[in-house]
Design a protein around this motif. Structure first.
Motif, short mmCIF file in Angstrom:
data_model
loop_
_atom_site.label_atom_id
_atom_site.label_comp_id
_atom_site.label_asym_id
_atom_site.label_seq_id
_atom_site.Cartn_x
_atom_site.Cartn_y
_atom_site.Cartn_z
N ASN A 1 43.17 65.36 3.68
CA ASN A 1 43.33 63.95 4.03
C ASN A 1 42.98 63.09 2.81
N PRO A 2 43.90 62.94 1.85
CA PRO A 2 43.59 62.25 0.60
C PRO A 2 43.75 60.74 0.66
N PHE A 3 44.21 60.21 1.79
CA PHE A 3 44.64 58.81 1.81
C PHE A 3 43.57 57.83 2.29
N GLU A 4 42.48 58.33 2.82
CA GLU A 4 41.45 57.42 3.33
C GLU A 4 40.89 56.55 2.21
N GLY A 5 40.53 57.20 1.08
CA GLY A 5 40.00 56.44 -0.05
C GLY A 5 41.04 55.52 -0.65
N LEU A 6 42.31 55.94 -0.71
CA LEU A 6 43.36 55.09 -1.27
C LEU A 6 43.56 53.84 -0.45
N GLY A 7 43.39 53.95 0.84
CA GLY A 7 43.52 52.77 1.69
C GLY A 7 42.51 51.70 1.32
N GLN A 8 41.27 52.13 1.03
CA GLN A 8 40.24 51.17 0.62
C GLN A 8 40.55 50.57 -0.74
N TRP A 9 41.02 51.42 -1.69
CA TRP A 9 41.43 50.90 -3.00
C TRP A 9 42.53 49.85 -2.84
N ASP A 10 43.49 50.14 -1.99
CA ASP A 10 44.62 49.24 -1.77
C ASP A 10 44.13 47.89 -1.26
N SER A 11 43.21 47.92 -0.31
CA SER A 11 42.67 46.67 0.26
C SER A 11 41.91 45.88 -0.79
N GLY B 1 48.15 63.75 -8.49
CA GLY B 1 47.68 64.25 -9.77
C GLY B 1 47.31 65.72 -9.69
N ARG B 2 47.20 66.37 -10.86
CA ARG B 2 46.76 67.76 -10.96
C ARG B 2 47.61 68.70 -10.11
N CYS B 3 48.91 68.48 -10.12
CA CYS B 3 49.80 69.33 -9.32
C CYS B 3 49.92 70.74 -9.88
N ASP B 4 49.42 70.97 -11.11
CA ASP B 4 49.44 72.31 -11.67
C ASP B 4 48.43 73.23 -11.00
N ARG B 5 47.52 72.68 -10.18
CA ARG B 5 46.47 73.49 -9.57
C ARG B 5 46.88 74.14 -8.24
N GLY B 6 48.06 73.84 -7.79
CA GLY B 6 48.50 74.46 -6.53
C GLY B 6 49.42 73.55 -5.76
N GLY B 7 49.86 74.05 -4.59
CA GLY B 7 50.79 73.29 -3.77
C GLY B 7 50.11 72.16 -3.01
N LEU B 8 50.94 71.34 -2.32
CA LEU B 8 50.45 70.20 -1.56
C LEU B 8 49.82 70.67 -0.25
N THR C 1 46.45 41.81 -12.02
CA THR C 1 47.07 43.14 -12.04
C THR C 1 48.58 42.99 -11.90
N GLN C 2 49.32 43.67 -12.78
CA GLN C 2 50.78 43.66 -12.68
C GLN C 2 51.33 44.90 -11.97
N LEU C 3 50.58 45.99 -11.98
CA LEU C 3 51.02 47.22 -11.32
C LEU C 3 49.79 48.08 -11.04
N ALA C 4 49.80 48.75 -9.89
CA ALA C 4 48.72 49.67 -9.55
C ALA C 4 49.29 51.07 -9.39
N VAL C 5 48.66 52.03 -10.06
CA VAL C 5 49.02 53.44 -9.92
C VAL C 5 47.91 54.09 -9.11
N MET C 6 48.21 54.45 -7.87
CA MET C 6 47.22 54.99 -6.94
C MET C 6 47.33 56.52 -6.95
N VAL C 7 46.29 57.18 -7.45
CA VAL C 7 46.32 58.62 -7.67
C VAL C 7 45.50 59.33 -6.60
N PHE C 8 46.05 60.43 -6.07
CA PHE C 8 45.30 61.21 -5.08
C PHE C 8 45.37 62.69 -5.42
N ASN C 9 44.47 63.46 -4.83
CA ASN C 9 44.40 64.90 -5.03
C ASN C 9 45.26 65.59 -3.98
N PRO C 10 46.35 66.23 -4.37
CA PRO C 10 47.25 66.81 -3.38
C PRO C 10 46.68 68.05 -2.69
#
Length: 716
Positions: free
Chosen positions: A548-558, A575-582, A535-544
């Motif tokens: 608590n969107p970061f629990e799954g990303l932590g596992q992906w990162d590991s 991702g999907r920032c057109d659906r509403g605020g953070l 892998t040369q680059l990882a794009v980690m996408v979460f639902n804003p």
């Protein structure tokens, strides 16, 4: 048009479609196409089946005129006629279905691309005529000719001996060649007189490796009888036999001081021998398969070995320590050569490629593509600028080490090329195959043809990761095709390619990105880890919109950190920032970004395109392009690769090799390529998993993700 066949086109059709087919035949005939048509060839009293069979055998192209009449009343008796033309080993013939009326095609024909003749347009006719006039592939073109300078060599034939030449070594004065032979002997040739002056017999099995001491007086050979033998080159006397390996001795090298021998064996080890005493001083263990290649650096301190375990290892000769393992080939490594400055080495493999490695860093700097079969031997000129490779495609190729340019292809051997050596003056190459030596002159730089330039490219693997439903697939489509389509959750993973604009490329190397979209369901994680390497680059996408969107990303990162073989940067993307605020705070995002070492944070919407251009620019800027090996390939290979990728993108899934070749011939009417070239290109794409070569039916799976999805479903 070729004169090998009496007819350029055989028109296979139903008698009920006579009017349409006869009009087509007349049109082709008026354009100087030699057409076999039953009404023109069969006369009263002729045996119709015999005349048809003769017409098929004498025709280069079969035009199958498809209609309901053809498949209902004629298909049963005419099907066998197409077999000769659909056979992928029949590289001389072409199979072209043309649709003259709406009909349902049998499965064995449905995969073939066809020309639509229902409206008899000029465009369809021009395509048909161009295909019928396509240049016939000659027998001598088992290697690509348009990328080559072919030279006529001096040929030396061993009298009444067709034994395979398995290795070649040249004395330091450039006057004598020693051959390792399949018949268990070594043969000594005088290059001045071009005569075989001696045969050394003593081994009881084939001789696989030969090395000559720097003083040119002693030869050491390794054999399938598990031994090494030491020979006096002047007298032919066997001075010693080294016993210790428990399987075939595949490779032999001698240190620059002439005192030490290093051997590699099918017992998975290397052994270090004192040449004077015959004592085995050390055994290097670490490979998990046969050691097929051994080379020693000019300072005599380091050994590089290649193995059937697909890796190369670097050893400290004095201590026996394995200093590094180089992985990158996707098949057995059969050849290794080190440059005179000791900084670079080149390897050849069953994966049909050569790779160029930096000895100090272990980085693979480049891959050379062009051979159509295993690269068994590699040699480097004394100035360190040119590489010569020998292959089972029966050719040698001459490469510019710095640029990857294939300067020449030497064709003429009628058997696998296992032996290649370069004279000390760097001007002459000696190659060997079954019972034959060939002597070639290396081309002068000013004789290099523009046709040999080929192309250079580098591609980066970018992974889109994140939990299910966060919009990864939508982002992938927006980034690769600049479009938006509603998508369902991805199964397993899929990859898409997009090339970067010219202003992002270096002056001589095109840049590409392969974007891998991984399904977010936790059940797929086990499968995903098999595809995260390099892998040369990882794009980690979460639902804003999640609290608590970061629990799954932590596992992906590991998982990524464990699976990737290289350092890489990461981008944090909402991702999907057109659906509403953070729903998550800016502070929380900043803390997670800092904690996990993300290079940047971006907010995006695949549907509206907001932030996607910024994301693409961030991807390009955060890839360490200089650390990615570039690939030098021939123009033919490049063209075939690009068209196969287009077929993938058009949702073609499974094709036989013959069907794939036929579709490519239709899509590339002005290109000529052999089936061997196509197989080589498919093999190169199969290496990183972009396509699969199936073991049955000569099938090519253009979308391996279908199988991955099935495997993932089984895991779930």
């Amino acid at each position: 048009m070729s004169n090998k066949f009496a007819f350029d086109v055989f028109l296979s059709h139903s008698t009920k479609d006579k009017a349409v087919v006869h009009n087509l035949a007349e049109r082709l005939k008026n354009d100087a196409v030699r057409v076999w048509l039953d009404a023109w060839v069969i006369e009263p009293g002729d045996s119709i089946p015999l005349k048809i069979q003769q017409g098929v055998e004498q025709s280069r192209t079969l035009l199958m005129c498809m209609s309901p009449n053809y498949f209902k009343s004629e298909w049963g008796k005419l099907e066998h006629l197409s077999l000769l033309f659909r056979d992928p080993t029949n590289t001389q013939r072409r199979f072209i279905p043309i649709l003259i009326a709406d009909c349902e095609r049998p499965n064995i024909i449905a995969q073939f691309l066809y020309i639509d003749w229902r409206n008899t347009s000029d465009e369809a006719y021009d395509k048909l005529l161009a295909t019928c006039r396509g240049r016939e592939v000659k027998q001598s073109e088992s290697a690509p000719s348009m990328d080559s300078i072919i030279q006529e060599p001096i040929v030396l034939k061993q009298d009444d001996d067709d034994s395979e030449i398995l290795f070649i070594a040249i004395t330091p004065d450039g006057k004598t060649v020693v051959l390792a032979s399949e018949d268990g002997t070594l043969k000594v040739w005088d290059l001045g007189t071009r005569q075989c002056r001696a045969t050394f017999a003593g081994h009881t099995s084939y001789v696989l490796g030969v090395a000559i001491t720097p003083d040119g007086k002693t030869v050491v050979s390794g054999s399938g009888d598990d031994t090494l033998k030491v020979w006096d080159l002047a007298t032919g006397q066997c001075r010693a036999t080294f016993v210790g390996h428990t399987d075939s001795v595949s490779a032999v090298a001698i240190t620059p001081d002439g005192k030490t021998v290093v051997s590699g064996s099918s017992d998975d080890t290397l052994k270090v021998w004192d040449l004077a005493t015959g004592q085995c001083r050390a055994t290097f263990a670490g490979h998990t398969d046969s050691v097929s290649a051994v080379a020693i650096t000019p300072d005599g301190k380091t050994v590089v070995s290649g193995s059937g375990d697909d890796t190369l290892k670097v050893w400290n000769l004095a201590t026996g320590q394995c200093k590094a393992t180089f992985a990158g080939h996707t098949g057995d490594v059969f050849a290794v050569a080190i440059t005179p400055d000791g900084k670079t080495f080149v390897s050849g493999s069953v994966d049909d490629t050569l790779k160029v490695w930096d000895l100090a860093t272990g980085q693979c700097r480049a891959t050379f593509e062009g051979h159509m079969s295993t690269v068994d031997v590699v040699a480097i000129t004394p100035d360190g600028k040119t590489v010569v490779s020998g292959s089972r495609d029966r050719t040698l190729k001459v490469w510019n080490l710095a640029t990857g340019q294939c300067q020449a292809t030497f064709a003429g051997h009628t058997s696998d090329v296992f032996g290649v050596a370069i004279t000390p003056d760097g001007k002459t190459v000696i190659s060997g195959s079954a019972g034959t030596l060939r002597i070639w002159q290396l081309p002068e730089p000013d004789s290099w043809s523009e046709a040999t330039l080929g192309t250079r490219y580098t591609n980066a693997k970018v992974i889109l990761a994140g939990d299910t439903g966060v919009g990864k697939s939508g982002l992938a489509l927006r980034l690769s095709r600049n479009t938006f389509e509603p998508t369902i959750s991805t199964d397993a993973h899929w990859a898409s390619q997009f090339k970067l604009s010219q202003d992002t490329n270096t002056s001589n190397t095109a840049r590409e990105i392969w974007l891998w979209d991984f399904a977010g369901q936790p059940d797929y994680r086990l499968i995903h880890q098999l595809f995260m390497d390099e892998t040369q680059l990882a794009v980690m996408v979460f639902n804003p919109q999640q609290e608590n969107p970061f629990e799954g990303l932590g596992q992906w990162d590991s998982d990524l950190e464990k699976a990737s073989r290289r350092a890489f940067k990461k981008l944090l993307v909402a991702g999907r920032c057109d659906r509403g605020g953070l729903m998550v705070s800016k502070k929380g995002i900043e803390e997670f970004q800092k904690e996990r070492g993300f290079a940047a944070y971006l907010e995006t919407s695949a549907q509206t395109g907001a932030g996607c251009n910024d994301l693409l620019q961030a991807i390009i800027e955060n890839i360490d392009w200089d650390s990615i090996p570039w690939t030098a390939t021939t123009q033919t290979f490049k063209t075939l690769k690009e068209e196969i990728i287009k077929l993938r993108d058009e949702d073609k899934v499974l094709l036989r090799m013959a069907e794939l070749k036929q579709q490519l011939e239709f899509r590339l009417p002005h290109e000529s390529f052999a089936i061997e070239e196509l197989r080589a290109v498919v093999g190169l794409l199969a290496g990183p998993g972009l396509v699969w070569k199936l073991e049955f039916g000569d099938f090519v799976l253009l979308q391996p993700e279908r199988i991955n999805a099935y495997a993932s479903a089984l895991v779930r």
